[in-house]
Design an enzyme around this catalytic site. Structure first.
Site, PDB file in Angstrom:
ATOM      1  N   ASP A   1      20.097  20.664  42.168  1.00  0.00           N
ATOM      2  CA  ASP A   1      20.438  21.597  43.240  1.00  0.00           C
ATOM      3  C   ASP A   1      19.407  21.597  44.371  1.00  0.00           C
ATOM      4  OD1 ASP A   1      22.508  22.483  41.469  1.00  0.00           O
ATOM      5  OD2 ASP A   1      21.073  23.822  40.506  1.00  0.00           O
TER       6      ASP A   1
ATOM      7  N   GLU B   1      31.675  25.856  44.845  1.00  0.00           N
ATOM      8  CA  GLU B   1      30.401  26.554  44.742  1.00  0.00           C
ATOM      9  C   GLU B   1      29.407  25.893  45.687  1.00  0.00           C
ATOM     10  OE1 GLU B   1      28.909  26.257  40.778  1.00  0.00           O
ATOM     11  OE2 GLU B   1      29.095  24.092  40.679  1.00  0.00           O
TER      12      GLU B   1
END
Length: 466
Positions: free
Chosen positions: A35, A209
């Protein structure tokens, strides 16, 4: 410790003193990272990733993501990355559940002399409830120390916070919870200044997301992972406003060929080039909850749309010729005779090796920088049970011959050093071409100004090209 520094005393000292690592894709190889939120602060790129760790009994949920803290990494050149250490842990956040091991995708921005670090976590104590909240930690430097606020941001339920500051100074925050949401932030960067809006113009089916918004010219780009089929790919939508409406535009990166279920992105411009940062399961191919961050160059079409980015091993940045160059992170290979495997299947963070198994097999490693008069020798960390020949050419497979490595027989890894046949200056692509059927296994090669004593059989003589 990563293989690039394990066999180099200089690299070992550099690691112990500064935490510097040298890598292609994946960028970080001594720990799991995911991420990546990349930011340009001053003349450096900083990456704020989440930090996957192995689950142990009583710490985390088996066969799931396990994250208890955050690190930050920085680089001046996208090649040498420094780990600045832990900047925040779950047990330092007053409102968070200190036993959840769910410190998921973060972000960081600079505003009015302060660095604001946004992160999601499940609440604990008197704030305990279902789902995730988003908190903020503040620091005077991009590397911390970061001090978390006592409470999460009121009005946000969800994960994957991303913050964008527009040209007029207005800050916006984006997050995900089934859909993707956005709201204005107050000038203090700690509170919402508007009611959240839902971006309902995006594809309806499949998980969405990880929002990340950036601006180029007069276009706003909302990027996000989306499970259009079985695993996540990276998509984007465009708008003339940071709060939309956004129109779905296309795919930035297809699903990973390895089958990694997740992906997560950030996009920055650094030294006049755009880059996509993302993750894959390079160091844990059998368990995609332990991931590793990557970077590749990103380009735009004339109409402002994004060209699809292909995942590469080589990644970005220029490799100094004097560094230990991992040719297994190649830019291109021929049709056959080249394979890549882990050096040690039980210790994958030692990295990979490239094996040449056919005469004429070749691989290309691009963007290697040679300094004027700085190299006279080439050293290879190699294993060749039957010996072998490996030629190094500049710029194309039939280009100028830099070195001909007549490799001695070795059943164990060792260093073999050769005199260069031709010196180079500037930045060049290198082509490695097998002269026989091998197999020849290469860990790394490095160009040196001085002769390096070999570990296994003295200094082989350089061969002249016939």
């Amino acid at each position: 410790m990563m293989k690039k520094i394990k066999y180099s005393l200089i690299g070992l000292v550099l690691w112990l003193v500064t935490g510097t690592v040298i890598a292609q894709n994946p960028l970080i190889r001594d720990q799991f990272t995911a991420d990546p939120s990349a930011r340009v602060f001053g003349d450096r790129v900083y990456i704020y990733p989440s930090h996957d760790i192995p689950v142990i009994p009583g710490h985390g949920r088996a066969n799931w993501f396990c994250m208890e803290d955050y690190h930050v990494f920085s680089s001046l050149n996208l090649t040498d990355w420094k780990d600045h250490g832990t900047i925040l842990t779950q047990n330092r956040v007053p409102w968070a559940d200190s036993t959840a091991y769910s410190m998921w995708a973060p972000d960081c921005v600079f505003r009015n002399g302060k660095y604001y670090f946004y992160f999601p976590a499940p609440p604990g104590g008197i704030s305990k409830g279902k789902g995730f909240r988003v908190g903020v930690a503040v620091a005077n430097k991009p590397t911390g120390p970061f001090t978390p606020q006592k409470e999460p941001i009121e009005g946000i339920q969800g994960i994957d916070p991303n913050v964008f500051i527009d040209d007029d100074g207005q800050a916006y925050i984006y997050w995900a919870q089934g859909n993707i949401y956005a709201a204005k932030l107050k000038a203090n960067m700690l509170e919402l200044a508007s009611e959240p809006v839902i971006f309902d113009q995006l594809p309806e089916k499949g998980l969405k997301e990880g929002p990340y918004l950036f601006k180029r010219k007069d276009n706003y780009y909302l990027t996000y992972p989306h499970v259009a089929n079985k695993t996540e790919r990276l998509e984007y939508a465009m708008s003339k406003s940071p709060l939309g409406p956004f129109s779905y535009t296309g795919v930035i990166m297809d699903e990973s060929a390895s089958g990694c279920w997740t992906n997560h992105q950030s996009i920055i411009k650094f030294k006049n080039q755009w880059y996509l940062f993302y993750h894959n399961d390079d160091l844990s191919p059998q368990f995609d909850k332990n991931r590793s961050i990557r970077a590749d160059s990103l380009f735009f079409n004339g109409d402002g749309t994004i060209r699809k980015v292909l995942q590469t091993l080589r990644g970005v940045g220029i490799s100094p010729a004097t560094s230990e160059i991992q040719i297994d992170r190649y830019s291109a290979v021929g049709n056959s005779g080249i394979s890549v495997a882990f050096l040690d299947s039980l210790q994958k963070m030692k990295g990979w090796k490239a094996t040449f198994s056919e005469a004429g097999a070749w691989l290309r490693y691009n963007r290697v920088a040679f300094s004027r008069g700085s190299t006279r020798w080439v050293t290879a960390k190699v294993k060749a049970a039957r010996g072998g020949v490996l030629e190094i050419h500049a710029d194309k497979p039939s280009g100028p011959l830099i070195a001909r490595l007549n490799l001695g027989r070795s059943t164990e890894w060792g260093l073999q050093t050769f005199v260069l046949l031709k010196s180079l200056q500037g930045t060049h692509d290198l082509f490695f071409v097998a002269g026989n059927s091998g197999p020849v296994e290469i860990d790394w090669i490095s160009f040196k100004q001085r002769q390096i004593k070999t570990l296994n059989q003295g200094l082989p003589k350089a061969a002249t090209l016939k």
